[in-house]
Write a protein that holds these residues in place. Structure first.
Motif, mmCIF file in Angstrom:
data_model
loop_
_atom_site.group_PDB
_atom_site.id
_atom_site.type_symbol
_atom_site.label_atom_id
_atom_site.label_comp_id
_atom_site.label_asym_id
_atom_site.label_seq_id
_atom_site.Cartn_x
_atom_site.Cartn_y
_atom_site.Cartn_z
ATOM 1 N N VAL A 266 -7.565 -11.253 7.501
ATOM 2 C CA VAL A 266 -8.680 -10.186 7.378
ATOM 3 C C VAL A 266 -9.836 -10.702 6.806
ATOM 4 O O VAL A 266 -10.773 -10.558 7.373
ATOM 5 C CB VAL A 266 -8.002 -8.837 6.773
ATOM 6 N N PHE A 267 -9.378 -11.290 5.638
ATOM 7 C CA PHE A 267 -10.617 -11.901 4.935
ATOM 8 C C PHE A 267 -11.378 -13.128 5.955
ATOM 9 O O PHE A 267 -12.550 -13.042 5.837
ATOM 10 C CB PHE A 267 -10.078 -12.630 3.603
ATOM 11 N N MET B 139 -10.339 -5.916 -0.866
ATOM 12 C CA MET B 139 -9.891 -5.011 -0.105
ATOM 13 C C MET B 139 -9.112 -4.183 -0.832
ATOM 14 O O MET B 139 -8.137 -4.459 -1.514
ATOM 15 C CB MET B 139 -8.951 -5.943 0.971
ATOM 16 N N GLY B 140 -9.086 -2.660 -0.388
ATOM 17 C CA GLY B 140 -8.365 -1.713 -1.060
ATOM 18 C C GLY B 140 -8.945 -0.442 -0.638
ATOM 19 O O GLY B 140 -10.326 -0.354 -0.073
ATOM 20 N N PRO B 141 -8.161 0.504 -1.353
ATOM 21 C CA PRO B 141 -8.699 2.063 -0.936
ATOM 22 C C PRO B 141 -9.847 2.257 -1.600
ATOM 23 O O PRO B 141 -10.437 1.687 -2.686
ATOM 24 C CB PRO B 141 -7.442 2.851 -1.388
ATOM 25 N N GLU B 142 -10.543 3.377 -1.207
ATOM 26 C CA GLU B 142 -11.703 3.800 -1.639
ATOM 27 C C GLU B 142 -12.336 3.679 -3.352
ATOM 28 O O GLU B 142 -12.885 2.615 -3.553
ATOM 29 C CB GLU B 142 -12.199 5.159 -1.076
ATOM 30 N N GLY B 143 -11.832 4.603 -3.903
ATOM 31 C CA GLY B 143 -12.050 4.855 -5.371
ATOM 32 C C GLY B 143 -12.004 3.527 -6.304
ATOM 33 O O GLY B 143 -13.008 2.971 -6.803
ATOM 34 N N ARG B 144 -10.899 2.989 -6.327
ATOM 35 C CA ARG B 144 -10.474 2.002 -7.284
ATOM 36 C C ARG B 144 -11.287 0.751 -6.714
ATOM 37 O O ARG B 144 -11.492 -0.064 -7.726
ATOM 38 C CB ARG B 144 -9.020 1.695 -7.508
ATOM 39 N N THR B 145 -11.305 0.577 -5.795
ATOM 40 C CA THR B 145 -11.925 -0.772 -5.096
ATOM 41 C C THR B 145 -13.612 -0.814 -5.560
ATOM 42 O O THR B 145 -14.181 -1.723 -6.011
ATOM 43 C CB THR B 145 -11.933 -0.960 -3.851
ATOM 44 N N GLN B 146 -13.962 0.394 -5.465
ATOM 45 C CA GLN B 146 -15.395 0.546 -5.596
ATOM 46 C C GLN B 146 -15.918 0.065 -7.155
ATOM 47 O O GLN B 146 -16.774 -0.469 -7.442
ATOM 48 C CB GLN B 146 -15.871 2.124 -5.472
ATOM 49 N N LYS B 147 -14.668 0.618 -7.992
ATOM 50 C CA LYS B 147 -14.794 0.732 -9.362
ATOM 51 C C LYS B 147 -15.032 -1.088 -9.772
ATOM 52 O O LYS B 147 -15.905 -1.510 -10.508
ATOM 53 C CB LYS B 147 -13.629 1.175 -9.991
ATOM 54 N N GLU C 206 -9.290 0.173 2.954
ATOM 55 C CA GLU C 206 -7.919 0.079 3.293
ATOM 56 C C GLU C 206 -7.391 1.529 3.177
ATOM 57 O O GLU C 206 -7.693 2.206 2.279
ATOM 58 C CB GLU C 206 -7.090 -0.841 2.503
ATOM 59 N N GLU C 207 -6.733 1.759 4.085
ATOM 60 C CA GLU C 207 -6.235 3.327 4.327
ATOM 61 C C GLU C 207 -4.545 3.156 4.214
ATOM 62 O O GLU C 207 -4.015 2.033 4.977
ATOM 63 C CB GLU C 207 -6.503 4.453 5.309
ATOM 64 N N GLY C 208 -3.667 3.865 3.795
ATOM 65 C CA GLY C 208 -2.447 3.849 4.069
ATOM 66 C C GLY C 208 -1.892 2.779 2.945
ATOM 67 O O GLY C 208 -2.523 2.381 1.799
ATOM 68 N N PRO C 209 -0.615 2.257 3.025
ATOM 69 C CA PRO C 209 0.330 1.333 2.279
ATOM 70 C C PRO C 209 -0.630 0.374 2.134
ATOM 71 O O PRO C 209 -1.140 -0.309 3.019
ATOM 72 C CB PRO C 209 1.406 1.206 2.783
ATOM 73 N N PRO C 210 -0.826 -0.429 0.897
ATOM 74 C CA PRO C 210 -1.461 -1.707 0.927
ATOM 75 C C PRO C 210 -0.705 -2.948 1.517
ATOM 76 O O PRO C 210 0.631 -2.983 1.863
ATOM 77 C CB PRO C 210 -1.246 -1.972 -0.669
ATOM 78 N N GLU C 211 -1.569 -3.736 2.120
ATOM 79 C CA GLU C 211 -1.250 -4.905 2.717
ATOM 80 C C GLU C 211 -0.153 -5.903 1.879
ATOM 81 O O GLU C 211 -0.691 -6.289 0.797
ATOM 82 C CB GLU C 211 -2.271 -5.784 3.144
ATOM 83 N N LYS D 291 -10.528 -1.989 7.424
ATOM 84 C CA LYS D 291 -9.570 -3.121 7.812
ATOM 85 C C LYS D 291 -8.841 -2.874 9.090
ATOM 86 O O LYS D 291 -8.799 -3.795 9.901
ATOM 87 C CB LYS D 291 -8.414 -3.052 6.752
ATOM 88 N N ALA D 292 -8.706 -1.755 9.477
ATOM 89 C CA ALA D 292 -8.139 -1.171 10.541
ATOM 90 C C ALA D 292 -8.894 -1.915 11.908
ATOM 91 O O ALA D 292 -8.231 -2.202 12.874
ATOM 92 C CB ALA D 292 -7.888 0.281 10.898
ATOM 93 N N GLU D 293 -10.033 -1.997 11.801
ATOM 94 C CA GLU D 293 -10.951 -2.558 12.871
ATOM 95 C C GLU D 293 -10.935 -4.042 12.819
ATOM 96 O O GLU D 293 -11.507 -4.949 13.758
ATOM 97 C CB GLU D 293 -12.415 -2.075 12.587
ATOM 98 N N ILE D 294 -10.134 -4.797 11.851
ATOM 99 C CA ILE D 294 -10.493 -6.287 11.791
ATOM 100 C C ILE D 294 -9.158 -6.862 11.984
ATOM 101 O O ILE D 294 -8.971 -7.964 12.650
ATOM 102 C CB ILE D 294 -10.954 -6.767 10.396
ATOM 103 N N ILE D 295 -8.059 -6.081 11.695
ATOM 104 C CA ILE D 295 -6.710 -6.785 11.468
ATOM 105 C C ILE D 295 -6.099 -6.855 12.962
ATOM 106 O O ILE D 295 -6.328 -6.100 13.814
ATOM 107 C CB ILE D 295 -5.723 -6.014 10.685
ATOM 108 N N GLU D 296 -5.359 -8.149 13.159
ATOM 109 C CA GLU D 296 -5.089 -8.349 14.568
ATOM 110 C C GLU D 296 -3.742 -9.003 14.561
ATOM 111 O O GLU D 296 -2.753 -8.650 15.415
ATOM 112 C CB GLU D 296 -5.913 -9.126 15.333
#
Ligand SMILES: Cc1cc2nc3c(=O)[nH]c(=O)nc-3n(C[C@H](O)[C@H](O)[C@H](O)COP(=O)(O)OP(=O)(O)OC[C@H]3O[C@@H](n4cnc5c(N)ncnc54)[C@H](O)[C@@H]3O)c2cc1C
Ligand SMILES: Nc1ncnc2c1ncn2[C@@H]1O[C@H](COP(=O)(O)O)[C@@H](O)[C@H]1O
Lengths: 257, 325
Positions: free
Chosen positions: A103-104, A63-71, A89-94, A208-213
């Motif tokens: 979330v997991f 779980m994390g933002p686009e680029g670095r997580t793909q890496k 994940e967008e915005g500040p990290p959990e 993440k935004a669609e999963i977190i509750e």
């Protein structure tokens, strides 16, 4: 055997760490992200268990933002993981481990893993909780500080590290969730063939935004450099001056020469 | 009950880190005017409770159940969950031990309450505690607050609070019970053991030259050996060196290795993570050489040099050799 491995992206040891102007987290702009150390060991253990079993699947999850997580995901796929799930994940990290694990749990429920492996703790937050909480949420048995694994029929026997050089074997029923301690194996490097093959492997995105509750349970209010506790003589000058002073200190103050 | 300090049982006596958690709990109790109790369980729980009764607290809860005689993650997470449901404390304090790492996150999951782990200190701000922990491998600190509607679980890093600060007193023992059946414990634990003896004993060394990941590669170890010989020292290391298989496990210093206190500890290319530091901070003199001026190891060093160990070590060996002649 179906194995899930959690891998987190964290600042590399050599990366500069600066607190962000609002002191909410670090300034991530010039940070080089790598796979968290114990997570590399968890991945290797997953790959070895699959290889020993002769069949099965290793799925990496990050779980994390686009680029670095793909890496880090690409690197894991290149080492031999079969497919992956990227929780975007967008915005500040959990920073609340109960939310992260929540979330997991939702994202992975349908996968029905026999085994989930995580690192013992992340370099950045270091709560040491995410994997254990996830196991509990999914109703799996769990063990931490794992230094060796032996897969049985419906169970797994693991060697746990205890304090000051002690160990203990524990047998857990499957499905099980294990937190892996560094040193359990020697992580492999990706091969050229692996790197080429990784391009064709699946990276499934899940926002993440669609999963977190769940609500926030704990939060970081401020990140900062800490005060020094001890008086340190910082020896300066050129290298010869530094060595002269150190040898002098060894002789006259520390008295070992 | 407001604060519950759950004790770790050392065959009937109180684990040092539980006493540290007690000292932290008593501080919170006095600063926020809260009541504090302790929980004793496990084998010889009665002895543990009696020992706990000599400290200042409202009461000591004694939970005796054969399923808790030996530690299991299943058993302990269930027991603590039930105790919290019955007793409803606002804060649960424990030491950040390997046992707590293993089961307390499960209590957090079951009750959906936060676990603030590995805390080094707290202060009261706006009527609520703010907990501090180290993040980014001890390079930064972070302040954490709890939004819990129920209890907040907190574990304290080794030596964050002093065990000798735990205030003596007299606390009454109250036996409690919870429902637990044997099917609850699904794991089977074998006897704890130590790996084959025969490794080096660093605990009596007068000088230890210790290397960390900064040494770069296995091929660089011989240059350190020259310094070790020149000083008549023993060679030690941080965990990654052992994990990589470059040195034997008995050379590892830290929470999962040896605990040393030599006259001189030379830390070469070691960042100063807490798990390393707990094993060597008792050294009489600590010299740290690291190329990163902000490495946490400098915080506990008596002498520090910012520089490249690969350049410094050979020159230092020569200089030591010369000084001896
Ligand atoms: C439960 C648990 C138990 C653990 N037990 C232990 C333990 O018993 N012992 C232990 O040591 N660790 C232990 N660890 C690991 C610990 O958290 C750290 O990861 C480890 O101590 C880091 O080792 P290091 O300082 O060698 O490496 P790093 O943290 O990678 O630091 C390397 C350092 O070398 C410096 N450097 C790099 N190149 C050079 C150069 N050319 N010249 C000078 N400096 C250079 C860098 O600036 C950096 O500060 C444990 C962790 C956990 C979670
Ligand atoms: N954002 C994330 N993505 C993938 N894995 C994670 C993430 N956060 C935590 N983990 C896993 O949980 C372990 C423990 O992390 P922590 O609880 O933060 O110390 C890590 O070593 C990872 O294996």
């Amino acid at each position: 055997m179906k194995i899930g491995v959690l891998i987190k992206q964290v600042p590399g040891e050599e990366s500069p760490l600066r607190v962000a102007p609002d002191q909410g987290w670090i300034d991530e702009t010039s940070v080089n992200f790598e796979t968290n150390e114990s997570d590399s060991y968890a991945l290797e253990e997953g790959l070895q268990i699959r290889e020993k079993n002769g069949d099965g699947e290793v799925v990496v999850i990050s779980m994390g933002p686009e680029g670095r997580t793909q890496k880090v995901i690409r690197e894991a796929l290149a080492k031999g993981a079969d497919r992956s799930i990227h929780i975007t994940e967008e915005g500040p990290p959990e920073t609340d481990p109960l939310r992260t694990a929540g979330v997991f749990a939702k994202a992975l429920q349908e996968e029905q893993f026999d085994l989930i492996l995580s690192g013992l703790q992340s370099l950045d937050l270091g709560t040491g909780q995410t994997g254990v909480i996830l196991g509990e949420l999914l109703g799996m048995s769990s063990a931490t500080l794992v230094m060796e694994t032996e897969v049985g029929e419906n169970s797994i026997r693991v060697k746990r590290e205890l304090e000051s050089g002690w160990f203990q074997w524990v047998t857990l029923p499957l499905p099980a969730c294990l937190s892996i301690q560094s040193g359990i194996n020697q992580p492999r490097y990706p091969s050229l063939k692996g790197i080429m093959g990784a391009k064709k492997k699946e990276i499934k995105p899940l926002p993440k935004a669609e999963i977190i509750e769940s609500n926030v349970n704990q939060s970081i209010t401020r990140v900062y450099s800490m005060q020094k506790a001890k008086q340190t003589e910082m020896i300066t000058g050129d290298i010869d001056q530094q060595i002269n002073r150190l040898v002098e200190a060894m002789r006259t103050e520390i008295k070992v020469l | 009950m407001d604060i519950l300090v759950a004790l770790e049982n050392n065959s009937g006596s109180i684990h040092r880190m539980s006493l540290e958690a007690l000292a932290a709990g008593q501080k919170l109790a006095s600063e926020m005017n809260l009541s504090l109790s302790m929980l004793a369980m496990g084998k010889n729980g009665g002895d543990l409770a009696e020992n706990a009764g000599k400290f200042n607290a409202e009461e000591v809860l004694l939970l005796e159940n054969p399923l808790l005689d030996n530690y299991s993650s299943d058993g302990y997470s269930q027991a603590i969950t039930s105790v919290l449901e019955q007793e409803k404390p606002r804060f649960v304090f424990m030491g950040h031990t390997y046992m707590v790492r293993d089961f307390l996150p499960r209590v957090s999951a079951r009750l959906q309450i936060p676990f603030v782990s590995d805390v080094i200190q707290f202060r009261i701000d706006d009527g609520a505690p703010v907990f501090t922990k180290q993040v980014f491998n001890a390079k930064l600190g972070a302040d954490i607050v709890s939004q819990s509607k129920g209890a907040t679980l907190v574990s304290f890093q080794s030596a964050a609070y002093q065990s000798d600060q735990a205030e003596a007193g007299a606390a009454a023992i109250r036996s409690i019970s919870i429902e637990m059946d044997s099917s609850a414990v699904k794991t089977q634990s074998e006897e704890p053991f130590k790996e084959e003896a025969g490794g080096v004993d660093l605990t009596n060394a007068e000088i230890i030259v210790s290397i960390g990941r900064g040494i770069g590669k296995e091929e660089n170890i011989p240059i350190v050996n020259a310094l070790v010989d020149a000083l008549g020292a023993e060679l030690g290391s941080s965990r990654p060196i052992v994990d990589s298989g470059w040195l034997e496990p008995s050379r590892q210093i830290g929470s999962s290795g040896q605990n040393v206190a030599p006259k001189l500890y030379l830390a070469l290319g070691i960042s100063g993570a807490i798990q390393h530091v707990v094993g060597m901070k008792g050294s009489k003199n600590i010299v740290a050489i690291n190329k990163d001026s902000e490495a946490p190891i400098f915080e506990i060093a008596d002498y520090g040099i910012v520089g490249d160990i690969l350049e410094i070590i050979p020159k230092l060996s020569e200089a030591v050799q010369a000084a001896k002649n």
